[in-house]
Design a protein around this motif. Structure first.
Motif, PDB file in Angstrom:
ATOM      1  N   ALA A   1      39.050  17.550   7.655  1.00 23.62           N
ATOM      2  CA  ALA A   1      38.889  19.002   7.514  1.00 23.62           C
ATOM      3  C   ALA A   1      37.640  19.424   6.732  1.00 23.62           C
ATOM      4  N   PRO A   2      37.347  18.817   5.562  1.00 23.11           N
ATOM      5  CA  PRO A   2      36.173  19.283   4.820  1.00 23.11           C
ATOM      6  C   PRO A   2      34.856  19.071   5.561  1.00 23.11           C
ATOM      7  N   ARG A   3      34.836  18.167   6.536  1.00 25.75           N
ATOM      8  CA  ARG A   3      33.591  17.889   7.262  1.00 25.75           C
ATOM      9  C   ARG A   3      33.481  18.661   8.575  1.00 25.75           C
ATOM     10  N   ILE A   4      34.556  19.360   8.964  1.00 23.76           N
ATOM     11  CA  ILE A   4      34.514  20.134  10.208  1.00 23.76           C
ATOM     12  C   ILE A   4      33.880  21.493   9.895  1.00 23.76           C
ATOM     13  N   ARG A   5      32.701  21.734  10.436  1.00 21.36           N
ATOM     14  CA  ARG A   5      31.920  22.919  10.096  1.00 21.36           C
ATOM     15  C   ARG A   5      32.588  24.216  10.581  1.00 21.36           C
ATOM     16  N   ASN A   6      33.214  24.162  11.733  1.00 25.64           N
ATOM     17  CA  ASN A   6      33.934  25.335  12.243  1.00 25.64           C
ATOM     18  C   ASN A   6      35.436  25.122  12.093  1.00 25.64           C
ATOM     19  N   HIS A   7      35.840  24.803  10.871  1.00 25.39           N
ATOM     20  CA  HIS A   7      37.219  24.389  10.606  1.00 25.39           C
ATOM     21  C   HIS A   7      38.234  25.437  11.036  1.00 25.39           C
ATOM     22  N   ARG A   8      38.004  26.705  10.689  1.00 24.85           N
ATOM     23  CA  ARG A   8      38.997  27.734  11.009  1.00 24.85           C
ATOM     24  C   ARG A   8      39.195  27.872  12.514  1.00 24.85           C
ATOM     25  N   ALA A   9      38.105  27.888  13.257  1.00 25.18           N
ATOM     26  CA  ALA A   9      38.219  28.018  14.718  1.00 25.18           C
ATOM     27  C   ALA A   9      38.911  26.797  15.309  1.00 25.18           C
ATOM     28  N   TRP A  10      38.554  25.594  14.833  1.00 25.46           N
ATOM     29  CA  TRP A  10      39.168  24.367  15.366  1.00 25.46           C
ATOM     30  C   TRP A  10      40.632  24.282  14.959  1.00 25.46           C
TER      31      TRP A  10
ATOM     32  N   VAL B   1      51.232  20.924   8.853  1.00 24.29           N
ATOM     33  CA  VAL B   1      49.774  21.050   8.902  1.00 24.29           C
ATOM     34  C   VAL B   1      49.327  22.503   8.808  1.00 24.29           C
ATOM     35  N   ALA B   2      50.168  23.450   9.269  1.00 24.40           N
ATOM     36  CA  ALA B   2      49.813  24.863   9.158  1.00 24.40           C
ATOM     37  C   ALA B   2      49.796  25.311   7.704  1.00 24.40           C
ATOM     38  N   ALA B   3      50.519  24.582   6.836  1.00 23.23           N
ATOM     39  CA  ALA B   3      50.582  24.942   5.414  1.00 23.23           C
ATOM     40  C   ALA B   3      49.431  24.344   4.602  1.00 23.23           C
ATOM     41  N   TYR B   4      48.624  23.473   5.205  1.00 24.09           N
ATOM     42  CA  TYR B   4      47.490  22.915   4.476  1.00 24.09           C
ATOM     43  C   TYR B   4      46.520  24.043   4.099  1.00 24.09           C
ATOM     44  N   PRO B   5      45.884  23.935   2.930  1.00 28.27           N
ATOM     45  CA  PRO B   5      44.920  24.964   2.537  1.00 28.27           C
ATOM     46  C   PRO B   5      43.761  25.056   3.531  1.00 28.27           C
ATOM     47  N   VAL B   6      43.280  26.270   3.716  1.00 31.08           N
ATOM     48  CA  VAL B   6      42.194  26.525   4.662  1.00 31.08           C
ATOM     49  C   VAL B   6      40.913  26.816   3.880  1.00 31.08           C
ATOM     50  N   PRO B   7      39.827  26.085   4.155  1.00 27.89           N
ATOM     51  CA  PRO B   7      38.572  26.340   3.446  1.00 27.89           C
ATOM     52  C   PRO B   7      38.058  27.754   3.715  1.00 27.89           C
TER      53      PRO B   7
END
Length: 276
Positions: free
Chosen positions: A165-174, A201-207
């Motif tokens: 997750a921290p390395r996915i640049r478009n994390h929210r969209a993905w 996984v939906a409860a994981y914090p979102v950057p």
């Protein structure tokens, strides 16, 4: 990574207090099909479908399977319908490490290895990773050992704050794409283990959002890419998922092969250079 068995589940049992009629009615309503429409598809009558759903008529084994097919009931749940109607399960559930699955395992291994240097993996119905090639291993560089302990789970690896997750640049969209995908599968399969994974996984914090977390209609690609940092570069991939046509085994019906196609020439060139 060789294909590993995820542990065969026991054959389904009929839900307590429910006959086949209420179960069929539930699937029909979920699919938004009227009794008349289902009857026409199955070569029956609306009156007979009504009698089956209310318990006034016991369907034959053939009718249960025919209705399940026209309602697109998953193979595992077709066995549950048969049990609820008093019949034996029709579809076997063969462990992947069974000798009868040798050709299947070898074929999938050849497929994902032949896809290298691009990433590819095989997952089961709850996204446990059964096999992965070296392209996937590259994307997992730097992930803590705790997340890599068996059974590997593709959704956890992707969305966990200590995973990719921290390395996915478009994390929210993905992330939105993956959660929508799981939500559709939950509606199709009525899977409690998949629902539990979704809630986890939906409860994981979102950057915090980045400029690359843009609406789908603003993405300058032919499909939503996963844009991920690797070794100081940003790689872009388009995901494709393949399943087996007309599966006759529960295990096979729940397998999926996910491949990641480079979404731009720079990603393709970088991966080709890694292989050379």
């Amino acid at each position: 990574m060789s294909i590993v068995a995820s542990g065969a589940s026991a054959l389904p049992s009929a839900p307590d207090g429910k006959g086949v009629g209420p179960l069929l009615r539930g699937w029909r309503e979920q699919r938004r099909v009227s009794q008349l429409e289902l009857a026409l598809r199955a070569g029956s009558s609306a009156r007979h479908i009504s009698f089956i759903e209310t318990g006034r008529s016991r369907p034959s084994e053939e009718m249960v399977l025919r209705l399940a097919e026209h309602l697109e009931v998953p193979v595992r749940e077709r066995n549950a319908l048969l049990l609820a109607a008093g019949y034996a399960p029709h579809y076997p559930e063969t462990p992947l490490d069974d000798p009868a699955m040798d050709a299947l395992r070898e074929g999938m291994e050849r497929l994902i290895q032949g896809y290298e240097p691009y990433p590819a993996l095989v997952v089961d119905a709850t996204y446990n990773v059964l096999a992965a090639n070296r392209g996937i291993a590259m994307l997992l560089d730097g992930i803590p050992e705790a997340l890599l302990a068996p059974p590997l789970n593709a959704m956890r690896l992707t969305l966990h704050p200590e995973g990719m997750a921290p390395r996915i640049r478009n994390h929210r969209a993905w992330r939105d794409h993956l959660l929508e995908q799981m939500d559709r599968q939950i509606a199709l399969r009525r899977s409690e283990p998949l629902r539990a994974l979704y809630e986890e996984v939906a409860a994981y914090p979102v950057p915090d959002p980045t400029p690359e977390d843009q609406p789908l209609d603003a993405v300058p690609y032919f499909a939503l890419p996963m844009r991920i940092e690797h070794d100081g570069r940003v790689l872009s991939f388009i995901s494709s998922i393949s399943t087996f046509n007309t599966p006759m085994d529960v295990t096979v019906s729940e397998l999926a092969i996910e491949t990641f196609l480079p979404a731009d020439p720079a990603t393709a060139k970088y991966l080709q250079n890694l292989r050379s």
